[in-house]
Design a protein around this motif. Sequence first.
Motif, PDB file in Angstrom:
ATOM      1  N   GLY A   1      -4.489 -11.621   9.755  1.00  0.00           N
ATOM      2  CA  GLY A   1      -3.311 -11.572  10.582  1.00  0.00           C
ATOM      3  C   GLY A   1      -2.801 -12.961  10.887  1.00  0.00           C
ATOM      4  N   VAL A   2      -1.552 -13.044  11.240  1.00  0.00           N
ATOM      5  CA  VAL A   2      -0.923 -14.311  11.600  1.00  0.00           C
ATOM      6  C   VAL A   2      -0.287 -14.148  12.965  1.00  0.00           C
ATOM      7  CG1 VAL A   2       0.808 -16.018  10.989  1.00  0.00           C
ATOM      8  CG2 VAL A   2      -0.451 -14.846   9.184  1.00  0.00           C
ATOM      9  N   SER A   3      -0.569 -15.064  13.876  1.00  0.00           N
ATOM     10  CA  SER A   3       0.027 -15.015  15.201  1.00  0.00           C
ATOM     11  C   SER A   3       0.665 -16.352  15.516  1.00  0.00           C
ATOM     12  CB  SER A   3      -1.037 -14.710  16.265  1.00  0.00           C
ATOM     13  OG  SER A   3      -1.685 -13.480  16.015  1.00  0.00           O
ATOM     14  N   ALA A   4       1.804 -16.322  16.160  1.00  0.00           N
ATOM     15  CA  ALA A   4       2.486 -17.533  16.606  1.00  0.00           C
ATOM     16  C   ALA A   4       2.635 -17.451  18.113  1.00  0.00           C
ATOM     17  CB  ALA A   4       3.849 -17.665  15.939  1.00  0.00           C
ATOM     18  N   HIS A   5       2.174 -18.483  18.814  1.00  0.00           N
ATOM     19  CA  HIS A   5       2.186 -18.473  20.262  1.00  0.00           C
ATOM     20  C   HIS A   5       2.835 -19.743  20.791  1.00  0.00           C
ATOM     21  CE1 HIS A   5      -0.558 -15.044  20.375  1.00  0.00           C
ATOM     22  NE2 HIS A   5      -1.219 -15.650  19.407  1.00  0.00           N
ATOM     23  N   PRO A   6       3.765 -19.607  21.756  1.00  0.00           N
ATOM     24  CA  PRO A   6       4.325 -20.799  22.392  1.00  0.00           C
ATOM     25  C   PRO A   6       3.276 -21.483  23.237  1.00  0.00           C
ATOM     26  CG  PRO A   6       5.053 -18.834  23.530  1.00  0.00           C
ATOM     27  CD  PRO A   6       4.299 -18.366  22.313  1.00  0.00           C
ATOM     28  N   GLY A   7       3.455 -22.784  23.420  1.00  0.00           N
ATOM     29  CA  GLY A   7       2.523 -23.546  24.237  1.00  0.00           C
ATOM     30  C   GLY A   7       2.786 -23.379  25.718  1.00  0.00           C
ATOM     31  N   PRO A   8       1.899 -23.916  26.553  1.00  0.00           N
ATOM     32  CA  PRO A   8       2.023 -23.746  27.993  1.00  0.00           C
ATOM     33  C   PRO A   8       3.286 -24.348  28.576  1.00  0.00           C
ATOM     34  CG  PRO A   8       0.333 -25.373  27.438  1.00  0.00           C
ATOM     35  CD  PRO A   8       0.710 -24.683  26.175  1.00  0.00           C
ATOM     36  N   ALA A   9       3.911 -25.309  27.897  1.00  0.00           N
ATOM     37  CA  ALA A   9       5.117 -25.923  28.447  1.00  0.00           C
ATOM     38  C   ALA A   9       6.265 -24.934  28.549  1.00  0.00           C
ATOM     39  CB  ALA A   9       5.552 -27.114  27.588  1.00  0.00           C
ATOM     40  N   ASP A  10       6.183 -23.812  27.773  1.00  0.00           N
ATOM     41  CA  ASP A  10       7.244 -22.817  27.809  1.00  0.00           C
ATOM     42  C   ASP A  10       6.994 -21.725  28.844  1.00  0.00           C
ATOM     43  OD1 ASP A  10       8.855 -23.762  25.561  1.00  0.00           O
ATOM     44  OD2 ASP A  10       7.079 -23.308  24.396  1.00  0.00           O
ATOM     45  N   ALA A  11       5.808 -21.706  29.452  1.00  0.00           N
ATOM     46  CA  ALA A  11       5.463 -20.641  30.373  1.00  0.00           C
ATOM     47  C   ALA A  11       6.259 -20.771  31.668  1.00  0.00           C
ATOM     48  CB  ALA A  11       3.965 -20.674  30.680  1.00  0.00           C
ATOM     49  N   GLY A  12       6.631 -19.625  32.220  1.00  0.00           N
ATOM     50  CA  GLY A  12       7.277 -19.613  33.518  1.00  0.00           C
ATOM     51  C   GLY A  12       8.763 -19.850  33.497  1.00  0.00           C
ATOM     52  N   GLY A 119       6.422 -10.183  20.815  1.00  0.00           N
ATOM     53  CA  GLY A 119       6.232  -9.994  22.246  1.00  0.00           C
ATOM     54  C   GLY A 119       6.074 -11.350  22.886  1.00  0.00           C
ATOM     55  N   GLU A 120       4.876 -11.646  23.355  1.00  0.00           N
ATOM     56  CA  GLU A 120       4.572 -13.003  23.808  1.00  0.00           C
ATOM     57  C   GLU A 120       4.199 -13.825  22.586  1.00  0.00           C
ATOM     58  OE1 GLU A 120       5.003 -14.148  26.824  1.00  0.00           O
ATOM     59  OE2 GLU A 120       5.750 -12.189  27.416  1.00  0.00           O
ATOM     60  N   GLY A 121       5.205 -14.189  21.811  1.00  0.00           N
ATOM     61  CA  GLY A 121       4.991 -14.798  20.509  1.00  0.00           C
ATOM     62  C   GLY A 121       5.229 -13.751  19.434  1.00  0.00           C
ATOM     63  N   MET A 122       4.535 -13.871  18.298  1.00  0.00           N
ATOM     64  CA  MET A 122       4.712 -12.944  17.182  1.00  0.00           C
ATOM     65  C   MET A 122       3.379 -12.719  16.505  1.00  0.00           C
ATOM     66  SD  MET A 122       7.216 -13.298  13.842  1.00  0.00           S
ATOM     67  CE  MET A 122       6.309 -14.677  13.118  1.00  0.00           C
ATOM     68  N   HIS A 123       3.148 -11.469  16.078  1.00  0.00           N
ATOM     69  CA  HIS A 123       1.910 -11.133  15.383  1.00  0.00           C
ATOM     70  C   HIS A 123       2.252 -10.388  14.102  1.00  0.00           C
ATOM     71  CE1 HIS A 123      -2.387 -10.330  14.978  1.00  0.00           C
ATOM     72  NE2 HIS A 123      -2.054  -9.122  14.576  1.00  0.00           N
ATOM     73  N   GLU A 124       1.551 -10.741  12.993  1.00  0.00           N
ATOM     74  CA  GLU A 124       1.802 -10.113  11.703  1.00  0.00           C
ATOM     75  C   GLU A 124       0.507  -9.781  10.993  1.00  0.00           C
ATOM     76  OE1 GLU A 124       4.178 -12.875   9.467  1.00  0.00           O
ATOM     77  OE2 GLU A 124       6.022 -11.853  10.046  1.00  0.00           O
ATOM     78  N   HIS A 125       0.571  -8.730  10.158  1.00  0.00           N
ATOM     79  CA  HIS A 125      -0.496  -8.403   9.210  1.00  0.00           C
ATOM     80  C   HIS A 125       0.092  -8.432   7.812  1.00  0.00           C
ATOM     81  CE1 HIS A 125      -3.983  -7.313  11.647  1.00  0.00           C
ATOM     82  NE2 HIS A 125      -3.129  -6.821  12.519  1.00  0.00           N
TER      83      HIS A 125
END
Length: 233
Positions: A1-12, A119-125
């Motif tokens: 699987g491949v997941s893309a997640h934003p860093g903490p600077a984007d939170a909130g 969602g909170e980023g992106m997830h792929e298979h």
Amino acid sequence: GVSAHPGPADAGVRRLVRLRTRDEATHIGRGDTVFSTRNGGFVEGEREQGLFVHRTRLLSLYRCFVSGRRPMPVTLSQVRQDSWLGYYIAAAPGQDGDADSPDHVAQNALELRISRVVGEGMHEHYDITNYPPEPVRSRLTLEVDADFADLEETRGERQQRGTLDRRWRRAGDAHELMFDYHAQHRFSHQGERGTAHVRRSLTLRIRNDGEAPTRRGRRVTFSHGRFMAGAGP
């Protein structure tokens, strides 16, 4: 699987993403996250394409290759507002004939299935099935990049200039391609002057049941083992 997640600077930060609807584009999203691609399912570096969180584009280039060739789309469908499925075919390595001919590829096909959720980023298979009777060895390559452009900058000239660092590392049972962006600019507003700093980050996390992936520049490659008829990697 491949997941893309934003860093903490984007939170909130709560800012909506507003993209113009285009006939040649596909959008899936949830909340403040939107993934906009060409109708073929990938990001080719064009305006308003990419993975957006709030009003910032994280992924600016995202496409795949099967043994060095672009797969041919067969059926692409948005399942829900936040999910998408794509079926592609690609010529099996070592097959004679025209590897770019749909008729030839269909008779000697590897099938690539991509399931994508945002969602909170992106997830792929990614799942590859070999249909020719003989076993083959194939490679799946992802070409990725990030630019952290503001939504308006994707429509015109880039306004902010910063530095982008890329790091590749092993993280437990996964590998990660990390993007760290830093920009600064001077401001003067209502008598106040100073320097504003912008920091953004993105982590592309990759897991593979077979051999460990390798990275070269913008490309991450999986070298698969032998495929048998009807079996995935």
